[in-house]
Design an enzyme around this catalytic site. Structure first.
Site, short mmCIF file in Angstrom:
data_model
loop_
_atom_site.label_atom_id
_atom_site.label_comp_id
_atom_site.label_asym_id
_atom_site.label_seq_id
_atom_site.Cartn_x
_atom_site.Cartn_y
_atom_site.Cartn_z
CG ASP A 1 5.51 -80.61 97.44
OD1 ASP A 1 4.68 -81.34 96.49
OD2 ASP A 1 6.58 -79.56 96.29
CG LEU B 1 1.86 -80.61 121.17
CD1 LEU B 1 2.29 -81.49 121.39
CD2 LEU B 1 3.57 -79.66 121.06
N GLY B 2 -1.41 -79.38 118.63
CA GLY B 2 -2.30 -78.61 118.60
C GLY B 2 -1.93 -77.47 119.45
CB VAL B 3 0.32 -75.13 120.31
CG1 VAL B 3 0.46 -76.94 121.63
CG2 VAL B 3 2.10 -76.42 119.79
N GLY C 1 10.22 -77.78 86.35
CA GLY C 1 10.53 -79.04 85.50
C GLY C 1 11.18 -79.78 86.08
CG ASN C 2 15.28 -79.13 87.64
OD1 ASN C 2 16.04 -77.88 87.14
ND2 ASN C 2 16.11 -80.44 87.72
CB SER C 3 9.01 -79.93 90.27
OG SER C 3 8.95 -79.07 91.28
CG HIS D 1 4.78 -78.59 93.02
ND1 HIS D 1 6.18 -78.97 93.88
CD2 HIS D 1 5.17 -78.34 92.27
CE1 HIS D 1 6.91 -79.41 93.47
NE2 HIS D 1 6.27 -78.86 92.30
#
Length: 506
Positions: free
Chosen positions: A181, A308-310, A251-253, A151
């Site tokens: 992310d 997995l499709g659930v 800003g820590n991201s 991000h």
């Protein structure tokens, strides 16, 4: 500057952690005070008679020695590999027509119009460069490979990396993965300082950790705290986050989270906030996850996630009672993707997934975190609670980038009646309703009262199954309810969504 994605919650109880520190400080003051009193006692005072020695059992045990960590070495040595990231792009005023416009009668209308703010009728259609974010990152390879958050660089036309020695480089985004992310950058430089990479899976709750980053643009800022939890599942998250009380702000991201050995164990990513600033809860991506993503991006330029499709939901106490579970743990399967990996493996709505490859599923959020970090084509072994017992289901995972078909169930409609114990008035679907809704069969809920209304059942919902058993007649509903003791789990189709709703009947 970019803001950390804020985790919103209607209600969150925060406990103050300073009490133990304050108590310890008060105790220390009391001891010092007693020592001073002894030193300043009058010399002429008669000595007190010697007291009889206390029995061994009454002698107080020595207080445990607690050594606080020294983060100066980590900050001095490994801080050199932490970088500041600045991102910029272009903005076209004409493309912002959807933004709200100020009424010309507003007292500040003319002021903002003069500065050509597009909300107030100015700006034309010209493009202008704009710096729209800043974050942090850290160097993991001497030739300039850098890890940060996806991000931080999302939508950037230009990324600039500033080292601690004040040199600046134009960075290339090798790839980013919004699901976890994580983003990987590359700058054209050699012999750069790097951070040592540790193992996040070895982190313990209560362990000291350190963050270095650029909150609000204040470069090389150091903050410290402890690990509050590991494997924390967040809504719609595919990452088992590390939760800490380290102060993390916008800003820590993308900055590193170090353990006391100076090894990076996480990437600071999110905060819980109702104000936009730090409120005692911060979340980091485990470095084990980030390295797996980085290796895929460096090798292929993209990331693949498995599926997995659930669709799953939380197992509460009501569901645990309905499915005869000893504890409300696991991921309740509410729907199965038609033709997907789960359906091919034999998973059904109403199954409760308890373990994946031996790893326990406590919360429903644990399951997507495990599956998303696997690779398409990987085979997994699932322990599933079905019909009051555990069964083993083996599934071959699919590719999350492939769109699946919406789940449907092949049922047949039957009769019309009332289910009084639940407080439901039921009838089968009409043929035209089946065609319009895409539901092959089920029981339309015409009215809900009593326990069903309290649980949130609404008229117009379609009842698909009870306690995992597909129902197409009221007799079937009665049969399942008669065998239940405390509550039943109703699978409801509401619009395009399928959800389980527990209804207490005891």
């Amino acid at each position: 500057m970019s803001n950390e994605p804020a985790i919103t919650a209607k209600r969150l109880t925060l406990a103050l952690c300073a009490a133990g520190v304050i108590g310890g400080a008060v105790g220390a003051i009391a001891v010092n005070h007693n020592n001073v009193a002894a030193e300043t006692a009058p010399a002429a005072a008669a000595p007190a008679p010697a007291a009889a020695p206390a029995p061994a059992a009454a002698v107080a045990a020595p207080a445990a020695t607690v050594t606080l960590p020294d983060f100066t070495r980590i900050a001095a040595q490994n801080g050199k590999a932490v970088v500041n990231i600045r991102v910029s792009g272009t903005s076209r005023a004409a493309n912002r027509g959807a933004m709200p416009r100020m009424d010309p009668s507003h007292p500040f209308y003319e002021f903002f119009r003069q500065f050509q703010d597009p909300r107030y009728g100015g700006g034309g259609g010209r493009e202008a460069p704009v710096v729209f974010g800043a974050g942090s990152g850290f160097i993991v390879s001497p030739d300039g490979v850098i890890l940060t958050n996806a991000h931080v660089v999302q939508g950037a036309d230009e990324v600039t990396v500033k080292l601690q020695d004040r040199r600046e480089f134009r960075a290339k985004v090798l790839g980013s993965d919004p699901k976890t992310d994580v983003a990987v950058l590359k700058i054209d430089a050699k012999n750069l300082p790097v951070v040592p990479v540790g193992r996040s899976r070895s982190l313990l709750v209560g362990e000291w950790v350190l963050a270095i980053g650029s909150p609000y643009g204040l470069e090389s800022t150091v903050t410290a705290g402890v690990v509050s939890a590991t494997g924390r599942s967040l809504p719609d998250g595919a990452v088992p986050f590390i939760q800490t009380d380290v102060a993390v702000n916008p800003g820590n991201s993308g900055g590193p989270l170090f353990n006391t050995r100076g090894e990076v164990v996480g990437i600071n990513s999110q905060i819980y906030s109702q104000t936009g600033g730090y409120q005692g809860l911060s979340f980091s991506i485990p470095i084990d996850v980030a390295v797996r993503i980085k290796d895929q991006i460096v090798a292929t330029g993209k990331v693949q996630h498995a599926k997995l499709g659930v669709s799953v939901q939380e197992v509460g106490q009501g569901f645990a009672d309905s499915f005869r579970l000893e504890s409300p743990e696991g991921a309740l399967v509410s729907s199965v993707e038609r033709g997907g990996p789960a359906e091919r493996a034999g998973l059904k709505s109403g199954d409760v997934i308890r373990r994946v490859n031996g790893q326990s599923i406590v919360s429903s959020g644990d399951l997507p975190g495990i599956i998303a970090l696997a690779k398409p084509g990987e085979r997994v072994s699932l322990d599933v609670w079905r019909d009051g017992k555990l069964v083993r289901v083996d599934a071959t995972l699919g590719d999350a980038s492939e769109k699946g078909k919406r789940p449907q169930e092949e049922l047949a409609a039957d009769v019309q009646d009332n289910s009084a114990k639940l407080g439901l008035a039921l009838r089968p679907l009409e043929p035209i309703e089946r065609r319009q809704s895409g539901i092959a069969s089920g029981l339309v809920i015409e009215d809900a009262s009593g326990a069903a209304a309290v649980a949130g059942i609404e008229p117009g919902d379609v009842l698909i199954s009870v306690n995992g058993r597909a129902v197409n007649s009221v007799d079937q509903v009665r049969d399942v309810v008669a065998k239940a003791s405390k509550s039943v789990a109703l699978l409801i189709q509401r619009g395009s969504d399928r959800i389980f709703i527990p209804v207490r009947i005891g």
